[in-house]
Design an enzyme around this catalytic site. Structure first.
Site, PDB file in Angstrom:
ATOM      1  N   ASP A 154     -11.505   0.488  -1.958  1.00 51.86           N
ATOM      2  CA  ASP A 154     -10.849   1.481  -1.114  1.00 51.86           C
ATOM      3  C   ASP A 154     -11.844   2.105  -0.126  1.00 51.86           C
ATOM      4  O   ASP A 154     -11.774   3.286   0.180  1.00 51.86           O
ATOM      5  CB  ASP A 154     -10.182   2.557  -1.973  1.00 51.86           C
ATOM      6  CG  ASP A 154      -9.044   3.261  -1.244  1.00 51.86           C
ATOM      7  OD1 ASP A 154      -8.603   2.759  -0.206  1.00 51.86           O
ATOM      8  OD2 ASP A 154      -8.622   4.330  -1.724  1.00 51.86           O
ATOM      9  N   HIS A 213       0.835  -1.207   0.000  1.00 55.38           N
ATOM     10  CA  HIS A 213       0.000   0.000   0.000  1.00 55.38           C
ATOM     11  C   HIS A 213       0.875   1.265   0.000  1.00 55.38           C
ATOM     12  O   HIS A 213       1.960   1.275   0.569  1.00 55.38           O
ATOM     13  CB  HIS A 213      -0.903  -0.001   1.232  1.00 55.38           C
ATOM     14  CG  HIS A 213      -2.027   0.980   1.148  1.00 55.38           C
ATOM     15  ND1 HIS A 213      -1.865   2.316   1.429  1.00 55.38           N
ATOM     16  CD2 HIS A 213      -3.324   0.813   0.807  1.00 55.38           C
ATOM     17  CE1 HIS A 213      -3.016   2.932   1.267  1.00 55.38           C
ATOM     18  NE2 HIS A 213      -3.921   2.048   0.891  1.00 55.38           N
TER      19      HIS A 213
END
Length: 342
Positions: free
Chosen positions: A288, A164
């Site tokens: 997300d 990430h």
């Protein structure tokens, strides 16, 4: 069609407090991005409210992961305790909703040995199906030899590593991302640009370090359509002429070890571009959440830009089920077979 999304964020009150309590100069300022609108109420929930939001968006399964920066910005003692607590909470949530939720394990990366121990502790839990990581813990990059045992364990345990984005180091922020007002400085260093360069560079460093030669079964997942790397892959591949220690060209690892996710960016033009550089088997849906809110109609419209029903099935859920070892829907598979014959 069945929909599985990965990179669906949450955090704990303990982690949030610990991150905000760090002294100035060591605090990860990106935690402030969690304060917008109703994000806090959604971010701390991995129960009924989240499942209701999934129902509204037409999402069948979410794979949970800690919101950035996870526990990566914390000293080892705190990181170990808070990572374990978060993983136990995710185990409880996936146990309560076994057909709806799975989780990526969070690891105390400030202590590489403890990170291996925590991965091994959670690896046999059916709720834990992967790892959420970042490209750096403090000043130590993920490709540092200190993490090689962890990457070897991830490969052996079939735990994909989601890499990430994270905020750039302070020196990089000072050189490249400051000089505006504080809000714009932070936005430029995070979701506006800096996050993606950090993640893409971290992935490239793993390739150049020979990680995938040593651990050919290791699978890496990059959000935001490849964190800029797909867009520059022709140029990036020129490193192959210098990195002669690698077994293959740089670009070739994208066909065997790297997967790409949408991160809520359901734009057909990005899908078309990605398919120029990778295969449909390596693209996954990610919403997300709660930073983005998927809409069932938008997901359907996005998938319909793929003319082949089998390709739609792969991106909607089958790729995630394969990579993260999730149970598939027999009814949906039968539908796909019928569509394929029509």
């Amino acid at each position: 069609m069945r929909v599985v999304t990965i990179e669906e964020h949450w955090t704990t009150e303990g982690i949030d407090r610990a991150l905000r309590a760090r002294p100035a100069g060591t605090r990860d300022e990106s935690v402030a991005l969690n304060d917008r609108g109703d994000i806090p109420a959604r971010l701390f929930d991995i129960g009924e409210q989240r499942v209701a939001a999934m129902d509204a968006a037409g999402v069948d399964v979410q794979i949970l992961s800690l919101a950035p920066p996870g526990t990566h910005g914390l000293p080892a003692g705190e990181a170990i305790e808070l990572s374990r607590d978060a993983n136990d909470r995710m185990s409880e949530a996936t146990g309560r909703h076994p057909t709806r939720l799975r989780a990526m394990t969070t690891l105390p990366m400030s202590d590489p040995d403890a990170a291996v121990a925590e991965l091994e502790r959670t690896a046999n839990d059916p709720g834990h199906v992967g790892i959420m990581s970042y490209g750096r813990s403090g000043e130590r990059p993920l490709d540092d030899p200190a993490y090689d045992d962890l990457l070897a364990a991830a490969a052996a345990l079939r735990q994909p590593v989601f890499l990430h984005p994270q905020i750039p180091p302070d020196a990089v922020r000072e050189a490249s991302y400051r000089g505006f007002d504080a809000t714009l400085d932070l936005a430029l260093a995070t979701f506006g640009w800096g996050w993606h360069l950090e993640a893409g560079t971290a992935a490239l460093r793993l390739i150049l370090r020979g990680v995938f030669d040593r651990h050919p079964d290791l699978q890496l997942v990059l959000g935001h359509w490849g964190e800029m790397l797909l867009f520059a892959l022709d140029r990036v591949d020129s490193l192959s002429t210098i990195a002669t220690h690698l077994e293959r060209r740089v670009a070739e690892y994208f066909a065997t070890n790297i997967h790409i996710t949408t991160s809520g960016m359901l734009f057909p033009r990005l899908l078309r571009h990605a398919l120029d550089f990778t295969s449909v088997d390596r693209i996954l849906l990610s919403g997300d959440y709660p930073f983005h809110r998927l809409d069932a109609a938008a997901v359907t419209g996005f998938l319909r830009t793929l003319p082949d029903p089998e390709d739609r099935r792969k991106i909607a859920h089958a790729n995630a089920e394969s990579l993260y070892r999730l149970p598939s829907s027999a009814a949906d598979d039968q539908t796909a077979r019928l569509q394929g014959r029509s």
